[in-house]
Design an enzyme around this catalytic site. Sequence first.
Site, PDB file in Angstrom:
ATOM      1  N   CYS A  94       0.835  -1.198   0.000  1.00 36.21           N
ATOM      2  CA  CYS A  94       0.000   0.000   0.000  1.00 36.21           C
ATOM      3  C   CYS A  94       0.873   1.252   0.000  1.00 36.21           C
ATOM      4  CB  CYS A  94      -0.888   0.021   1.234  1.00 36.21           C
ATOM      5  SG  CYS A  94      -1.801  -1.497   1.535  1.00 36.21           S
TER       6      CYS A  94
ATOM      7  N   ARG B 289       2.793   0.027  -6.551  1.00 30.47           N
ATOM      8  CA  ARG B 289       2.787  -0.837  -5.380  1.00 30.47           C
ATOM      9  C   ARG B 289       1.536  -1.717  -5.318  1.00 30.47           C
ATOM     10  NH1 ARG B 289       6.458   1.484  -1.495  1.00 30.47           N
ATOM     11  NH2 ARG B 289       5.280   0.679   0.271  1.00 30.47           N
TER      12      ARG B 289
ATOM     13  N   TRP C  80      -4.263  -2.096  -0.457  1.00 34.53           N
ATOM     14  CA  TRP C  80      -4.439  -3.456  -0.956  1.00 34.53           C
ATOM     15  C   TRP C  80      -5.051  -4.235   0.189  1.00 34.53           C
ATOM     16  CZ3 TRP C  80      -3.759  -5.393  -5.808  1.00 34.53           C
ATOM     17  CH2 TRP C  80      -3.963  -6.778  -5.941  1.00 34.53           C
TER      18      TRP C  80
ATOM     19  N   ASN D 239      -0.003   0.663   6.491  1.00 38.48           N
ATOM     20  CA  ASN D 239       0.500  -0.451   5.690  1.00 38.48           C
ATOM     21  C   ASN D 239       0.877  -1.580   6.634  1.00 38.48           C
ATOM     22  OD1 ASN D 239       0.305   1.198   3.494  1.00 38.48           O
ATOM     23  ND2 ASN D 239       2.500   1.510   3.240  1.00 38.48           N
ATOM     24  N   GLY D 240       0.663  -2.836   6.210  1.00 44.96           N
ATOM     25  CA  GLY D 240       1.102  -3.970   7.009  1.00 44.96           C
ATOM     26  C   GLY D 240      -0.048  -4.710   7.659  1.00 44.96           C
TER      27      GLY D 240
ATOM     28  N   GLU E 180      19.038 -22.664  -2.097  1.00 42.25           N
ATOM     29  CA  GLU E 180      18.864 -21.244  -2.396  1.00 42.25           C
ATOM     30  C   GLU E 180      19.961 -20.400  -1.757  1.00 42.25           C
ATOM     31  OE1 GLU E 180      17.292 -17.417  -3.408  1.00 42.25           O
ATOM     32  OE2 GLU E 180      17.372 -19.411  -4.338  1.00 42.25           O
TER      33      GLU E 180
ATOM     34  N   LYS F 224      22.460 -17.958  -3.849  1.00 50.04           N
ATOM     35  CA  LYS F 224      22.612 -16.527  -3.590  1.00 50.04           C
ATOM     36  C   LYS F 224      24.084 -16.159  -3.408  1.00 50.04           C
ATOM     37  CE  LYS F 224      18.736 -14.852  -4.090  1.00 50.04           C
ATOM     38  NZ  LYS F 224      18.710 -15.828  -5.182  1.00 50.04           N
TER      39      LYS F 224
ATOM     40  N   GLU G  67      25.893 -16.356  -6.766  1.00 45.73           N
ATOM     41  CA  GLU G  67      25.401 -15.355  -7.720  1.00 45.73           C
ATOM     42  C   GLU G  67      26.077 -14.005  -7.543  1.00 45.73           C
ATOM     43  OE1 GLU G  67      20.806 -15.922  -9.067  1.00 45.73           O
ATOM     44  OE2 GLU G  67      21.127 -15.507  -6.948  1.00 45.73           O
TER      45      GLU G  67
ATOM     46  N   HIS H 249      27.653 -39.122   1.512  1.00 43.16           N
ATOM     47  CA  HIS H 249      27.671 -39.723   0.182  1.00 43.16           C
ATOM     48  C   HIS H 249      28.499 -38.908  -0.809  1.00 43.16           C
ATOM     49  CE1 HIS H 249      24.644 -42.753   1.234  1.00 43.16           C
ATOM     50  NE2 HIS H 249      24.099 -41.793   1.963  1.00 43.16           N
TER      51      HIS H 249
ATOM     52  N   LYS I 162      18.292 -10.276 -15.170  1.00 34.62           N
ATOM     53  CA  LYS I 162      17.120 -10.400 -14.311  1.00 34.62           C
ATOM     54  C   LYS I 162      16.093 -11.350 -14.918  1.00 34.62           C
ATOM     55  CE  LYS I 162      14.732  -9.447 -10.671  1.00 34.62           C
ATOM     56  NZ  LYS I 162      15.175 -10.034  -9.417  1.00 34.62           N
TER      57      LYS I 162
END
Length: 608
Positions: A2, A27, A74, A98-99, A480, A484, A487, A503, A603
């Site tokens: 929001c 947003r 929102w 917001n939140g 992940e 990161k 990357e 293993h 991206k």
Amino acid sequence: MCGIIGIISREPVAGRLIDALKRLEYRGYDSAGVATLENGRLTRRRAEGKLSNLAKLVETQPLEGTIGIGHTRWATHGVPNVTNAHPHATKRLAVVHNGIIENYRELRAELEADGARFETQTDTETVAHLVTRELDRGASPKDAVEASLKRLEGAFSLAFVFDGDEELLIGARRGSPLAVGEGEGEMFLGSDGIALSPFTDSIRYLEEGDFAVLEHGRITIYDEHGAEVTRPIKRSGGKSFYVDKGNYRHFMQKEIYEQPEVLSHTLSSFVDMTTGATRLPKGQAIDFSKVRRIALSACGTGFYAALVGRYYFERYARIPCDLDVASEFRYRESPLSDVDLALFVSQSGETADTLASLRYAKAEGLKTAAIVNVVESTIAREADLVFPTLAGPEIGVASTKAFTCQLMALAALAIRAGVDRGVISGDEETEFTRILAEAPRLANEAIRLEGAIEALARKMATRRHALFLGRGFSYPLALEGALKLKEISYIHAEGYAAGELKHGPIALIDETMPVVVVAPHDRSFEKTASNVQEVAARGGEIILFTDVKGASSGIVDGAEIIAVPEMPEILTPIVYAVPLQLLAYHTAIQMGTDVDQPRNLAKSVTVE
């Protein structure tokens, strides 16, 4: 995400409030509103739908006040309509928010017992009545807000104006961004620098727990303990529209910090926070009781989100799932006769391999669905069902907030599927959604570990290789976390299921090999602890991400431990992603790499 805007001026502010809100349309929102003080009295205008509806309303019913607040909402708690649109008001004040206020139900019951009368389904109205009660007890506006903030649980930003006081605007933040700015005889408050850039290039960003008192000619900022503090002035890039870094060093850091806010908005697409019931986004309909099998496919970080999704769907909905890297899905030529849904995960919605896989699935007659961050993308247009993640623009090449929003969407979908299939009862559904609503606050608490993580990153930056280990929900996080790190820091890193250590990967362990272990104190903790002991016995350097209970277990002497709050298992992939992102980020800074645009990466990968 929001949008919030506030202005104190000597001239009418309604038009500029709406113009600033237009700069925050990116947003996402489903209603909008403004409130000003006219001759000291609060007056509101609110409208469902696009800002053009609000603008037309203000044209026909003008507002002349010289102080005001505005908001694009929102919906989280309560349907998107005029009644639930912000600003919310009592006889004493108006507020925008917001939140998510996690404990709003308890506060609402307490306030109703004290005689407060509620008009909306929102959590925000609870804040309005809470501050009003303090004012009615004789507190000043500043003291009333400060006392009320201590009662709130969750991640949020807030802005208040007060009936009868045309010289005062108060803002506060915890987990959601908020900035204040100073012009010539004017003061401004907004969700980010984009909203404020037409008015001023002198912006201060509130830090975690801050609240600010804006008056004509003066901004006073207080920290979470109530002490007056100074925040540095940042010069914005001027009057044009841009997505800026604010007071962050890189877009990646900014996007890590945005996660508490965007998680709440993603959740709101899948959960009616008023009733605790799951739901599908508007216009998207599927009965999971008729789904025999799901085929999941994605690339890169999206693939690891899909791997978590497989755990979610199989554990909580009891739906078998296949999982493929999108670049292999259509070439594997797997029999798809018992697959009733093909689900694709993509941040950009333009990933070539994922798009090709979606088209292959459609050609095979499957119903297709997409979890995407860009609803105008090709994948979103071509899928039968679209589940948006609402992360907002992600500028950093290494995905952060898009990943955790994908996890939130997958978790909520799995709970919805479990309800459809009779695996999850109504009471269990309510409990699951209550738990998911804790994610923004817990992500914010994880962000507050940044200082300790930065210290670990200085050591990590001296290494050339790293292993990441995890079990269960933590296995995709290990993958992940390794991705990161490689990357953006260019350190070679590999993620493994912890049970696979013996293993092969254990051959790499020596005193120069850091081993990052993701191990919340869950059903797999003791087994992972055994793997940690095996690493320690071979002189490996251990970095352990666990919770308070895991940290106190004495898992191994000499391990570097980052202890996040304890939480239910369904939340661990979402929350533990945050410290792993911060580890990669700060390691990359130490390495001196281009964090936002790492070499050789794009991206959106639009070629195979």
